[in-house]
Design a protein around this motif. Structure first.
Motif, PDB file in Angstrom:
ATOM      1  N   UNK A   1       0.832  -1.207   0.000  1.00  0.00           N
ATOM      2  CA  UNK A   1       0.000   0.000   0.000  1.00  0.00           C
ATOM      3  C   UNK A   1       0.861   1.247   0.000  1.00  0.00           C
ATOM      4  N   UNK A   2       1.912   1.250   0.831  1.00  0.00           N
ATOM      5  CA  UNK A   2       2.816   2.400   0.907  1.00  0.00           C
ATOM      6  C   UNK A   2       3.536   2.616  -0.416  1.00  0.00           C
ATOM      7  N   UNK A   3       4.038   1.541  -1.015  1.00  0.00           N
ATOM      8  CA  UNK A   3       4.753   1.668  -2.284  1.00  0.00           C
ATOM      9  C   UNK A   3       3.833   2.174  -3.389  1.00  0.00           C
ATOM     10  N   UNK A   4       2.598   1.694  -3.410  1.00  0.00           N
ATOM     11  CA  UNK A   4       1.648   2.148  -4.421  1.00  0.00           C
ATOM     12  C   UNK A   4       1.341   3.628  -4.237  1.00  0.00           C
ATOM     13  N   UNK A   5       1.164   4.072  -2.992  1.00  0.00           N
ATOM     14  CA  UNK A   5       0.879   5.481  -2.735  1.00  0.00           C
ATOM     15  C   UNK A   5       2.028   6.366  -3.196  1.00  0.00           C
ATOM     16  N   UNK A   6       3.265   5.882  -3.034  1.00  0.00           N
ATOM     17  CA  UNK A   6       4.418   6.653  -3.494  1.00  0.00           C
ATOM     18  C   UNK A   6       4.389   6.840  -5.010  1.00  0.00           C
ATOM     19  N   UNK A   7       3.754   5.896  -5.709  1.00  0.00           N
ATOM     20  CA  UNK A   7       3.630   5.990  -7.171  1.00  0.00           C
ATOM     21  C   UNK A   7       2.381   6.771  -7.574  1.00  0.00           C
ATOM     22  N   UNK A   8       1.588   7.201  -6.601  1.00  0.00           N
ATOM     23  CA  UNK A   8       0.347   7.914  -6.909  1.00  0.00           C
ATOM     24  C   UNK A   8      -0.834   7.014  -7.116  1.00  0.00           C
TER      25      UNK A   8
ATOM     26  N   UNK B   1      -9.067   2.573  -3.108  1.00  0.00           N
ATOM     27  CA  UNK B   1     -10.286   3.141  -3.716  1.00  0.00           C
ATOM     28  C   UNK B   1     -10.952   4.141  -2.781  1.00  0.00           C
ATOM     29  N   UNK B   2     -11.418   5.249  -3.335  1.00  0.00           N
ATOM     30  CA  UNK B   2     -12.085   6.285  -2.535  1.00  0.00           C
ATOM     31  C   UNK B   2     -13.542   5.889  -2.318  1.00  0.00           C
ATOM     32  N   UNK B   3     -13.723   4.819  -1.536  1.00  0.00           N
ATOM     33  CA  UNK B   3     -15.050   4.234  -1.357  1.00  0.00           C
ATOM     34  C   UNK B   3     -15.587   4.384   0.057  1.00  0.00           C
ATOM     35  N   UNK B   4     -14.896   5.153   0.885  1.00  0.00           N
ATOM     36  CA  UNK B   4     -15.334   5.319   2.260  1.00  0.00           C
ATOM     37  C   UNK B   4     -15.025   4.137   3.154  1.00  0.00           C
TER      38      UNK B   4
ATOM     39  N   UNK C   1     -10.554   6.745   2.198  1.00  0.00           N
ATOM     40  CA  UNK C   1     -10.211   5.358   2.524  1.00  0.00           C
ATOM     41  C   UNK C   1      -9.112   5.359   3.576  1.00  0.00           C
ATOM     42  N   UNK C   2      -9.243   4.465   4.556  1.00  0.00           N
ATOM     43  CA  UNK C   2      -8.237   4.351   5.602  1.00  0.00           C
ATOM     44  C   UNK C   2      -7.636   2.953   5.620  1.00  0.00           C
ATOM     45  N   UNK C   3      -6.420   2.877   6.138  1.00  0.00           N
ATOM     46  CA  UNK C   3      -5.731   1.604   6.320  1.00  0.00           C
ATOM     47  C   UNK C   3      -5.318   1.518   7.785  1.00  0.00           C
ATOM     48  N   UNK C   4      -5.818   0.506   8.474  1.00  0.00           N
ATOM     49  CA  UNK C   4      -5.425   0.260   9.862  1.00  0.00           C
ATOM     50  C   UNK C   4      -4.435  -0.893   9.847  1.00  0.00           C
TER      51      UNK C   4
END
Length: 221
Positions: A7-14, A18-21, A42-45
């Motif tokens: 998840x972190x690596x993907x976020x670094x790539x932009x 999903x913006x699904x709440x 979207x949150x990640x716990x």
């Protein structure tokens, strides 16, 4: 199964969840770090607790679902459940590597007992420290093994752009995305990182197993 590092690596790539709440629960990358990453809708716990407890506790928080994971009531329950502490909810920023030499002279500190190295090792691995005239730059592996940067600028040389130069220099020292956690109220630090090309990608609440007395967040420049 998608990991926290994925998840972190993907976020670094932009590439973001999903913006699904919704909320994704993933295992901790290491025993040291648990917490919440909040992206757009979207949150990640990340925790080794039972995911059912996370979802049930979030459902019990009387709050808009988009913000429940960062609601103080959920964070308080999370801390009580895990016996951990937290300091601030930080903005997450990421910068890509830059080619060439850093824009200012840096001297790497080999002494493992340097105060900044001692402090940084409480929350990061593979810590490296460089000094410049009037400032200190620290890089190490933190949440999910990502590379994280923090800087410290002497009081008598602030407001001269040294913080921005240091965090820019950090991008020349690495070969992968470089992350920073900055308290949102620290406007000077936020401006320095953004001027140095770091992009805001979300927010983070890090729950630490270490005692609160060990020190406060180093999310500043």
């Amino acid at each position: 199964m998608e990991t926290l590092r994925d998840i972190v690596d993907a976020a670094a790539r932009g590439v973001f969840p999903p913006a699904d709440g919704g909320t994704t629960v993933v295992p901790q990358h290491s025993p040291r770090d648990a917490g919440v990453l909040s992206f757009t809708a979207h949150s990640v716990v990340f925790t080794d607790e039972d995911p059912r407890w996370v979802y049930e506790t979030l459902a019990a928080v009387e709050c808009d679902g988009l913000a429940a994971s960062m609601n103080p009531r959920f964070l308080a329950a999370f801390m009580e459940r895990t016996g951990r502490t937290t300091e601030t909810v930080d903005a997450m920023l990421v910068g890509t590597p830059l080619p060439g030499e850093p824009p200012l002279a840096l001297t790497e500190v080999e002494d493992a007992g340097h105060p900044r190295a001692v402090y940084a090792r409480r929350r990061r691995d593979e810590v490296r420290v460089w000094t410049a005239r009037g400032g200190v730059l620290v890089v190490g592996r933190g949440v999910a093994g990502r590379l994280e940067v923090s800087v410290e600028v002497d009081g008598d040389v602030r407001h001269r752009g040294l913080g921005r130069s240091l965090v820019t220099a950090a991008r020349h020292l690495v070969g992968e995305p470089l992350w920073a956690q900055v308290a949102p109220g620290n406007a000077r630090s936020m401006r320095a990182f953004q001027a140095a090309g770091y992009r805001p990608v979300g927010a983070e609440a890090l729950l630490s197993a270490r005692p609160r007395s060990a020190g406060c967040s180093d999310s500043r420049s």
